[in-house]
Design an enzyme around this catalytic site. Sequence first.
Site, PDB file in Angstrom:
ATOM      1  N   ASP A   1       8.366  -1.016   7.186  1.00  0.00           N
ATOM      2  CA  ASP A   1       7.676  -1.444   6.047  1.00  0.00           C
ATOM      3  C   ASP A   1       7.368  -0.261   5.193  1.00  0.00           C
ATOM      4  O   ASP A   1       7.289   0.019   4.000  1.00  0.00           O
ATOM      5  CB  ASP A   1       6.206  -2.316   6.462  1.00  0.00           C
TER       6      ASP A   1
ATOM      7  N   HIS B   1       1.233  -2.807   9.298  1.00  0.00           N
ATOM      8  CA  HIS B   1       2.601  -2.991   8.733  1.00  0.00           C
ATOM      9  C   HIS B   1       3.401  -2.255   9.716  1.00  0.00           C
ATOM     10  O   HIS B   1       2.728  -1.530  10.660  1.00  0.00           O
ATOM     11  CB  HIS B   1       2.574  -1.950   7.469  1.00  0.00           C
TER      12      HIS B   1
ATOM     13  N   HIS C   1       0.829  -1.090   0.123  1.00  0.00           N
ATOM     14  CA  HIS C   1       0.021  -0.120   0.076  1.00  0.00           C
ATOM     15  C   HIS C   1       0.989   1.414  -0.058  1.00  0.00           C
ATOM     16  O   HIS C   1       0.683   2.305  -0.622  1.00  0.00           O
ATOM     17  CB  HIS C   1      -0.847  -0.134   1.329  1.00  0.00           C
TER      18      HIS C   1
ATOM     19  N   ARG D   1      -1.154   2.746   7.250  1.00  0.00           N
ATOM     20  CA  ARG D   1      -0.979   1.429   7.484  1.00  0.00           C
ATOM     21  C   ARG D   1      -0.187   1.079   8.816  1.00  0.00           C
ATOM     22  O   ARG D   1      -0.359  -0.171   9.339  1.00  0.00           O
ATOM     23  CB  ARG D   1       0.111   0.718   6.288  1.00  0.00           C
TER      24      ARG D   1
END
Length: 309
Positions: free
Chosen positions: A247, A243, A204, A237
Amino acid sequence: MTLQNPMLRPSSTRAAPALLALLLSTAALLAPGSAGAEPPKPAAPPENAAPGPQSAPSVGSDTLKPGKPAVKPYLSEEAAPDTVKILSPPPASHSPLENADRAAFNTTRALKGSPRWDLAASDVAEGASAILETYACVLGTKIDAARVPAVVNLFERARLDIARGTKAPKLHYRRLRPFVGNDAPICVQRTQQLADSFSYPSGHATQGWAYALMMASLVPGKAGAILARGRVYGESRIVCGVHWLTDVAAGRTNGSAIFAALMGNAEFRADMDKARTELAKVVDAKGQAPEESTCTRENAVLTAPALQF
């Protein structure tokens, strides 16, 4: 203000045997040199886990035309960036960066129910139509995907390059997501499919930042606001709990590398020019205004001090 939460049980940073079996069909995509003993299976979600929004589809799927993906990526295998070489590895166990990852995850669990949490949940949506919705408040108008076919074609075709550039490091590092092995709240529904998917880098965040760079080039007069919204999209995220902080940071680097490679492709640049002309007409026409409540929530997040993870 610093949010205080007790530390949650650390989750394993290795993949599950069941997932390894699932990956046999894609073994050819694994980068050479990855090794290690077979890891334990991720813990199943608790039975009393509260339902939430469904997780978004894979970055490789076409959300506008299910079953009819874009024909081909812009970049050939030779021209595509080797993102495994570009990205540094995820943090080593018990390193300062991993400790920061865990602190960010634990601290942001206290955001559940807040406007920032709600925005993070809405940022789960991805793909061409979703990204147009994401920037509606920044652009000052809602944009119907059917009115901007050149923009949609650009985003959906570039999405194939983004998917390829994200898949290789995910399979190489096989990092588990932060919610695996604990029952901390996350802003999407816990599913085994999500738990079994890899975390580094964030797909994402990669897609969101690549699209933010594209949108900033398409509407340069609003580049600053677009890039700020792109940053928040990726940080959602972390807020969602799906995440790690690193990340998302790697996702920005990944998205930048893929965008840079795309800008070296003449066909991509030609499609950018078409999309820029098309989008300018629609934005100048000032069509339907976005929902006031949505923009109020978004502006509150964008104008507040940035989260300190």
